[in-house]
Scaffold this active site. Structure first.
Site, PDB file in Angstrom:
ATOM      1  N   SER A 152       0.924  -1.240   0.214  1.00 32.91           N
ATOM      2  CA  SER A 152       0.027  -0.098  -0.032  1.00 32.91           C
ATOM      3  C   SER A 152       0.796   1.361  -0.106  1.00 32.91           C
ATOM      4  O   SER A 152       2.195   1.505   0.264  1.00 32.91           O
ATOM      5  CB  SER A 152      -0.768   0.093   1.278  1.00 32.91           C
ATOM      6  N   TYR A 166      -1.182  -1.371  10.619  1.00 32.46           N
ATOM      7  CA  TYR A 166      -1.385  -1.337   9.077  1.00 32.46           C
ATOM      8  C   TYR A 166      -0.145  -0.782   8.306  1.00 32.46           C
ATOM      9  O   TYR A 166       0.536  -1.710   7.406  1.00 32.46           O
ATOM     10  CB  TYR A 166      -2.636  -0.612   8.553  1.00 32.46           C
TER      11      TYR A 166
END
Ligand SMILES: NC(=O)c1ccc[n+]([C@@H]2O[C@H](COP(=O)([O-])OP(=O)(O)OC[C@H]3O[C@@H](n4cnc5c(N)ncnc54)[C@H](OP(=O)(O)O)[C@@H]3O)[C@@H](O)[C@H]2O)c1
Length: 279
Positions: A152, A166
């Site tokens: 990401s 995350y």
């Protein structure tokens, strides 16, 4: 399709196998559709078997046959060994691995139970490494293979409070992919970390941040098909992109975060509440 055209074609009589984790929705389901169009036979992994079977029905063609459906919860430490066992029992050699399954955990580090963090790290980090460890040796032996780790932009942008593990897990995938690309290249195995920004999928419904992120400007949103076509092209092109960031705007942002890290941290700290729970 997104910003690049795919030119790779796979001869049907020797159609190779691709395994996609998190195939039951969003980016993973789109990977399956695009890889099937390129002639790959599919192995579909996720927890929701009904969704996988529905997708298998959609993808079944005379050319690529019946996809193999492997319902598994990747937070179970035994899941990757079971997947490898099921593949050998079916005589499937995976040539294209997409480690895509993932989700976010709202809240700060200490406000979330360790069990929840542990499951998260198992899915986002351990399962990615273990599945790669189990499937990459066959690719190296055969002298060809492709691995995409869906990371990401969060793994390259400054991190803020909330959803603490995350960004860290995605940064891990970027570094992991860089080493793996070096290890695989001399023996024909290509590796990319695909780093999307905000992408339309079920991700923000699962994380419970849909209301918040729907306030973000349209320009920040990517379609799953453009993310996936950029990812596939990145690993198939003559000189693979080891770190692939879909979308010009995000490539500019990543460059800015690298060039001006202090400014990036200030921006992240000020704006994080717009897209995640920061307390
Ligand atoms: N959407 C975004 O804005 C965005 C941006 C950057 C990166 N990403 C990354 O893209 C990847 C795909 O996410 P998405 O956007 O497509 O979200 P999504 O639509 O929610 O899909 C997530 C997939 O992961 C699977 N999954 C979740 N937990 C699992 C578990 N314990 N075991 C097996 N499979 C599991 C889900 O399947 P089941 O629920 O059926 O198990 C589902 O197929 C993730 O790694 C995410 O971090 C997304």
């Amino acid at each position: 399709m997104g910003e690049t055209l795919l030119t790779h074609d796979v001869p049907s009589e020797h159609a190779p196998w691709a395994l996609v984790t998190g195939a039951s929705s969003g980016i993973g389901a789109e990977f399956c559709r695009q890889l099937a169009k390129l002639g790959y036979r599919l192995v579909l992994v996720a927890r929701r078997e009904d969704r996988l079977r529905e997708l298998a029905g959609e993808l079944r063609t005379a050319q690529t046959g019946e996809p193999l459906v492997l319902p598994e919860d990747l937070s179970d430490p035994g899941s990757c060994a079971r997947i490898e066992h099921a593949l050998s029992a079916s005589g499937v050699a995976v040539d294209f691995l997409v480690n895509n399954a993932g989700y976010g955990v709202p809240g700060t580090l200490v406000d979330v139970s360790w069990e929840r963090h542990d499951d998260f790290l198992q899915v986002m980090v351990n399962a990615v490494c273990e599945l790669t460890w189990r499937l990459m040796p066959g690719m190296l032996e055969r002298g060809h293979g492709h691995i995409i780790n869906v990371a990401s932009v969060a793994g390259m942008a400054p991190s803020s409070a909330g959803h603490t593990l995350y960004g860290a897990s995605k940064a891990f995938l970027v570094k992991f992919s860089e080493s793996l690309a070096e290890e695989g290249a001399p023996r024909g195995v290509r590796v990319s970390a695909l780093c999307p920004g905000f992408t339309y999928s079920e991700f923000h419904d699962v994380t419970g941040t849909r209301d918040r992120v729907s306030q973000l400007p349209k320009a920040l949103w990517l379609q799953a098909d453009e993310v996936v076509s950029y990812g596939i092209e990145s690993v198939l092109r003559e000189r693979p992109r080891v770190v692939a960031v879909p979308g010009r705007l995000y490539r500019l942002l990543v460059w800015l975060f690298g060039a001006f890290p202090a400014l990036g941290r200030r921006l992240a700290a000020r704006n994080a509440h717009k897209y995640r729970d920061t307390d």
